[in-house]
Design an enzyme around this catalytic site. Structure first.
Site: not given
Length: 271
Positions: A155, A168
């Protein structure tokens, strides 16, 4: 240019919808047969709806619409034995394995003091251990095939700090490091390993209460909201934008690209 992965076989996790489906269908459109894997059931801690077996069946239908073969498996990426069985069955039916896209992951934004031990552990279990499981279950088949390409989906949060996502962000930086580590040791087998770093993508992950949850977290420190801004004048990208880059990394066009962080992030990591 057509047939950029003609004759290859790919395995994609989290393939029932969203980015995973886009990757599987894009690879099929360019000539690959595909093993599609998804948990098709409840995900821990998230506020968005989970994929279903019907979603996975639709991915199979879209792959087959390109006159390519598809093998599907309902497997949780946290289940190493299940992933090995899926990979083995895919190779038995399709003949080989050349490309792996470790796409499955979860995201549950919240302020740092709202991230409990279970939420932190669940995120790392899916996003890190699940990616490791995927490589461990599939890499031996790429060795047997004489080489291939592995794409680990990280990401933009694996390139820069993203607030309200400490768990995350931790997981996605780990995926980035894992790609480099695997690239180092698998290079002798002509296997390339790269990490992929999208910005926000229009997928079901953004549905449900995701935006409301993120907004509530930002309300506690609105100074950090600009950290989510893309440098290019786009609010969000599409799954197909990311799939185009997956195709590049899967194809021989990227034959000398390995241990690299490929950003498809509209410049958000530079903002």
């Amino acid at each position: 240019m057509a047939g950029r992965v003609e004759g290859k076989v790919a395995l994609v996790t989290g393939a029932a919808r969203g980015q995973g489906r886009a990757h599987a269908v894009r690879l099929a459109a360019e000539g690959a047969d595909v093993v599609v894997v998804d948990v098709c059931g409840p995900l821990p801690d998230v506020s968005y709806p989970s994929a279903t077996e019907e979603d996975l069946a639709e991915t199979v239908r879209q792959v087959e619409a390109h006159d390519r073969r598809a093998v599907s498996a309902v497997v949780d990426v946290r289940d190493l034995d299940g992933l090995r069985a899926a990979a083995d069955r895919g190779v038995a039916e399709l003949g080989r394995l050349d490309v792996v896209v470790a796409n499955a992951g979860i995201c549950s934004p919240r302020a740092w003091d709202q991230v409990g031990a279970e939420v932190f552990a669940n995120t790392l279990d899916v996003n890190v251990t699940g990616v490791w499981n995927t490589v461990m279950a599939t890499a031996p088949h790429l060795v047997a095939a004489g080489g291939g390409s592995i794409v680990l989906v990280s990401s933009a949060a694996g390139l820069k700090v993203q607030p309200f996502m400490v768990h995350y962000t931790t997981s996605k930086w780990a995926v980035r490091g894992m790609a480099k580590a695997f690239a180092t040791e698998l290079a002798q087998h002509a296997i390339r390993v790269n990490s992929l770093h999208p910005t926000g993508v229009a997928t079901p992950m953004g549905e449900g209460d995701m935006q409301a949850t993120l907004g509530a977290a930002m309300a506690g420190d609105p100074r950090l909201a600009p950290m989510f801004s893309n440098l290019l004048p786009v609010q969000i990208t599409q799954p197909e934008d990311v799939a185009d880059v997956v195709l590049f990394l899967a194809s021989d066009e990227s034959r000398y690209v390995t241990a690299h962080e490929m950003a498809v992030d509209a410049g958000v990591s530079e903002f």
